[in-house]
Design an enzyme around this catalytic site. Structure first.
Site, mmCIF file in Angstrom:
data_model
loop_
_atom_site.group_PDB
_atom_site.id
_atom_site.type_symbol
_atom_site.label_atom_id
_atom_site.label_comp_id
_atom_site.label_asym_id
_atom_site.label_seq_id
_atom_site.Cartn_x
_atom_site.Cartn_y
_atom_site.Cartn_z
ATOM 1 N N ASP A 1 -11.184 3.060 4.151
ATOM 2 C CA ASP A 1 -11.441 1.617 4.119
ATOM 3 C C ASP A 1 -12.946 1.316 4.141
ATOM 4 O O ASP A 1 -13.350 0.167 3.961
ATOM 5 C CB ASP A 1 -10.784 0.950 5.337
ATOM 6 C CG ASP A 1 -9.678 -0.005 4.935
ATOM 7 O OD1 ASP A 1 -9.639 -0.429 3.770
ATOM 8 O OD2 ASP A 1 -8.858 -0.336 5.818
ATOM 9 N N LYS B 1 0.839 -1.203 0.000
ATOM 10 C CA LYS B 1 0.000 0.000 0.000
ATOM 11 C C LYS B 1 0.875 1.255 0.000
ATOM 12 O O LYS B 1 0.617 2.200 -0.750
ATOM 13 C CB LYS B 1 -0.942 -0.012 1.215
ATOM 14 C CG LYS B 1 -2.049 -1.059 1.100
ATOM 15 C CD LYS B 1 -2.852 -1.254 2.393
ATOM 16 C CE LYS B 1 -3.878 -2.368 2.226
ATOM 17 N NZ LYS B 1 -4.651 -2.679 3.443
ATOM 18 N N GLN C 1 -4.790 -1.342 9.684
ATOM 19 C CA GLN C 1 -4.652 -2.675 9.091
ATOM 20 C C GLN C 1 -5.202 -3.719 10.063
ATOM 21 O O GLN C 1 -4.840 -3.744 11.242
ATOM 22 C CB GLN C 1 -3.170 -2.957 8.759
ATOM 23 C CG GLN C 1 -2.933 -4.231 7.979
ATOM 24 C CD GLN C 1 -3.563 -4.242 6.586
ATOM 25 O OE1 GLN C 1 -3.714 -3.210 5.954
ATOM 26 N NE2 GLN C 1 -3.961 -5.399 6.122
HETATM 27 N N1 GUN Z 1 -7.092 -6.855 6.353
HETATM 28 C C1 GUN Z 1 -7.475 -7.620 5.322
HETATM 29 N N2 GUN Z 1 -8.025 -6.889 4.346
HETATM 30 C C2 GUN Z 1 -8.003 -5.609 4.775
HETATM 31 C C3 GUN Z 1 -8.425 -4.376 4.198
HETATM 32 O O1 GUN Z 1 -8.970 -4.279 3.087
HETATM 33 N N3 GUN Z 1 -8.218 -3.282 4.964
HETATM 34 C C4 GUN Z 1 -7.646 -3.338 6.198
HETATM 35 N N4 GUN Z 1 -7.496 -2.215 6.875
HETATM 36 N N5 GUN Z 1 -7.248 -4.461 6.750
HETATM 37 C C5 GUN Z 1 -7.422 -5.580 6.041
#
Ligand code: GUN
Length: 283
Positions: free
Chosen positions: A119, A52, A96
């Protein structure tokens, strides 16, 4: 059978975003900023966050990763997010997941300013999605919708089976599909006869974290199969939730793993952050 190339589509979106970032900087002197909170040492989470951050850099965003040890307290995470909420250079905040067991994830997600919730996990945005209103939408299901759009796959009236009912994937996916006038079935670990549902579906979308869960006798001829799973096997290979070798020959369209939905998740995170930046309130 046609492959849905998520990597190519994600690259195309990255290029479009990079040019919009230049324009935003030129016209409004705004550089989109993303802050990521990364707690603990889960290797998969570290790998995702690294990807990311790299993508942010490539399109010209400002990004920071706030790393915290797994022993961190709830209050310390909340305080960090509050600081990010106040920071005018940060347009998007991403925590995350998963967080360590002693942390109350819902409380953490709820403290994020909904305008910075790139998100789409804040209950405000989830509620707006369910109501069919404009909102930030979780990146993975949003990426799947973009794939349907790119490949001119019409959802109206289609029978779609979403396998897995998580807050991150299955539930927002189902709501996006309902909003697009599909007929949606959602299955989960307590579903009695999974195959009876997947076999009836024109489109099967799978996000469970169970390697190769979907076999050839679970999919009808000509179905469209979207595989959201990213599973690392003991030999180090990456496979999806669909037994690709078995299922692909039956499909009209299928996403590969890797190179399918995965890159689209990151592209949608960039897209949501750009939208947040474009709506930044100048004070
Ligand atoms: N963990 C697994 N997929 C995601 C996601 O799309 N966003 C976040 N923040 N954590 C995750």
């Amino acid at each position: 059978m046609q492959l849905i190339d998520g990597k190519a589509l994600a690259n195309k979106i990255h290029t479009q975003i990079a040019s919009k970032v230049s324009k935003l900087k030129e016209e409004k002197n705004i550089i989109p900023g993303l802050a990521v909170v990364l707690v603990g040492d889960n290797p998969a989470s570290h790998a995702y966050v690294k990807m990311k951050a790299k993508a942010c850099k490539e399109v010209g965003f400002y990004s920071i990763v706030h790393e915290m040890p797994s022993t961190i307290t709830q209050e310390e995470i909340l305080a960090t997010i509050n600081m990010m909420n106040q920071n005018p250079h940060i347009d998007g905040i991403l925590v995350q997941l998963p967080l360590p067991k002693h942390i109350d994830t819902n409380q953490i997600l709820e403290v994020i300013n909904p305008r910075k919730d790139v998100d789409g996990f804040h209950p405000y945005n989830v509620g707006r999605l369910v109501s069919g209103l404009d909102s930030f939408v979780a990146c993975t299901p949003l990426g799947v919708m973009k794939m349907f759009e790119e490949y001119n796959i019409d959802l109206k009236g289609k029978d779609v089976c979403v396998v897995g009912a998580s807050n991150i994937v299955g539930k927002p996916m189902a709501n996006l599909l309902i909003n697009a006038n599909a007929t949606v079935t959602v299955t989960h670990i307590f579903t009695k006869d999974l195959a009876s549902h997947t076999r009836k579906a024109d489109i099967v979308i799978v996000g469970t974290g169970v390697p190769k869960l979907i076999k050839k006798d679970m999919v009808k001829d000509g179905a469209i199969v979207i595989d959201i799973g990213i599973n690392k096997l003991e030999d180090g290979s990456i496979v999806g939730d669909v037994d690709f070798a078995e299922v692909a020959p039956l499909c009209s369209y299928i996403t590969p793993v890797p190179g399918g939905v995965g890159p689209m998740t990151i592209a949608m995170l960039l897209s949501n952050t750009l939208d947040a930046a474009a709506q930044r309130e100048i004070v």
